[in-house]
Design an enzyme around this catalytic site. Structure first.
Site, mmCIF file in Angstrom:
data_model
loop_
_atom_site.group_PDB
_atom_site.id
_atom_site.type_symbol
_atom_site.label_atom_id
_atom_site.label_comp_id
_atom_site.label_asym_id
_atom_site.label_seq_id
_atom_site.Cartn_x
_atom_site.Cartn_y
_atom_site.Cartn_z
ATOM 1 N N HIS A 218 2.747 7.113 -7.465
ATOM 2 C CA HIS A 218 1.440 6.938 -8.100
ATOM 3 C C HIS A 218 0.592 8.180 -7.814
ATOM 4 C CE1 HIS A 218 1.470 2.263 -8.389
ATOM 5 N NE2 HIS A 218 2.648 2.784 -8.680
ATOM 6 N N GLU B 228 -2.380 8.577 -6.643
ATOM 7 C CA GLU B 228 -3.043 8.572 -5.343
ATOM 8 C C GLU B 228 -2.064 8.891 -4.216
ATOM 9 O OE1 GLU B 228 -5.112 5.412 -7.927
ATOM 10 O OE2 GLU B 228 -3.071 6.114 -7.579
ATOM 11 N N CYS C 283 -4.227 0.675 -6.884
ATOM 12 C CA CYS C 283 -3.428 -0.552 -6.852
ATOM 13 C C CYS C 283 -3.237 -0.993 -5.393
ATOM 14 C CB CYS C 283 -2.078 -0.296 -7.518
ATOM 15 S SG CYS C 283 -0.953 0.678 -6.481
ATOM 16 N N CYS D 5 -1.410 1.686 -3.246
ATOM 17 C CA CYS D 5 -2.260 2.848 -2.969
ATOM 18 C C CYS D 5 -3.399 2.469 -2.027
ATOM 19 C CB CYS D 5 -2.796 3.429 -4.268
ATOM 20 S SG CYS D 5 -1.485 4.117 -5.316
#
Length: 156
Positions: free
Chosen positions: A53, A55, A83, A86
């Site tokens: 992801h 992040e 999410c 993260c």
């Protein structure tokens, strides 16, 4: 730069990522002392890595650049609310602040719905969608005992 300007950079990363086809519509920056330390877009499909992801990738880059596993004096700017995965990484790295543009409901409307994780996480492990079973073993605590006895450990 302002928070809005940094968020605009994260949004641009996300849009550029969609245009190049390297991953989902997400971008993130790590900023320290008003300077971008790391920036990344989502690379899940490009790297075939479900943890890639935006992040997470930005956190990894920032930690390498700063030669530290914590980012206490840094700020994360993300094109979307982080999410659950993260969010966990944000707490582990001890980021100072997080700013995001879209929220989890905007993401869900675009077919990136993490609500099942938020909902499932609060259930007892054995009742989750992916059942998780606790098996008691006589030596299960051995890794923690070894850690406790280690004189030169680096706490985190």
């Amino acid at each position: 730069m302002t928070h809005k300007q940094f968020l605009q950079q994260a949004i641009k990363l996300a849009v550029d990522n969609v245009d190049t086809g390297h991953g989902g519509p997400f971008g993130a920056l790590i900023v320290k002392n008003n300077q971008v330390i790391a920036a990344s877009a989502n690379q899940v499909t490009y790297l075939l890595d479900p943890t890639a992801h935006a992040e997470i990738m930005a956190i990894r880059l920032a930690c390498q650049k700063l030669d530290d596993f914590q980012l206490k004096d840094c700020i994360l700017y993300s094109s979307c609310e982080p999410c659950p995965m993260c969010l966990g990484a944000i707490y582990w790295t001890r980021l100072a602040e997080v700013y995001f543009a879209c929220n989890r409901y905007d993401a869900a409307a675009a077919h990136f719905d993490d609500s099942f994780i938020y909902d499932d996480y609060i259930k007892p492990p054995a009742q989750r969608q992916i059942p998780m079973q606790h098996i008691q073993l006589a030596n299960a605590s051995q890794p923690f005992e070894s850690w406790a006895a280690k004189a030169d450990k680096q706490l985190y």
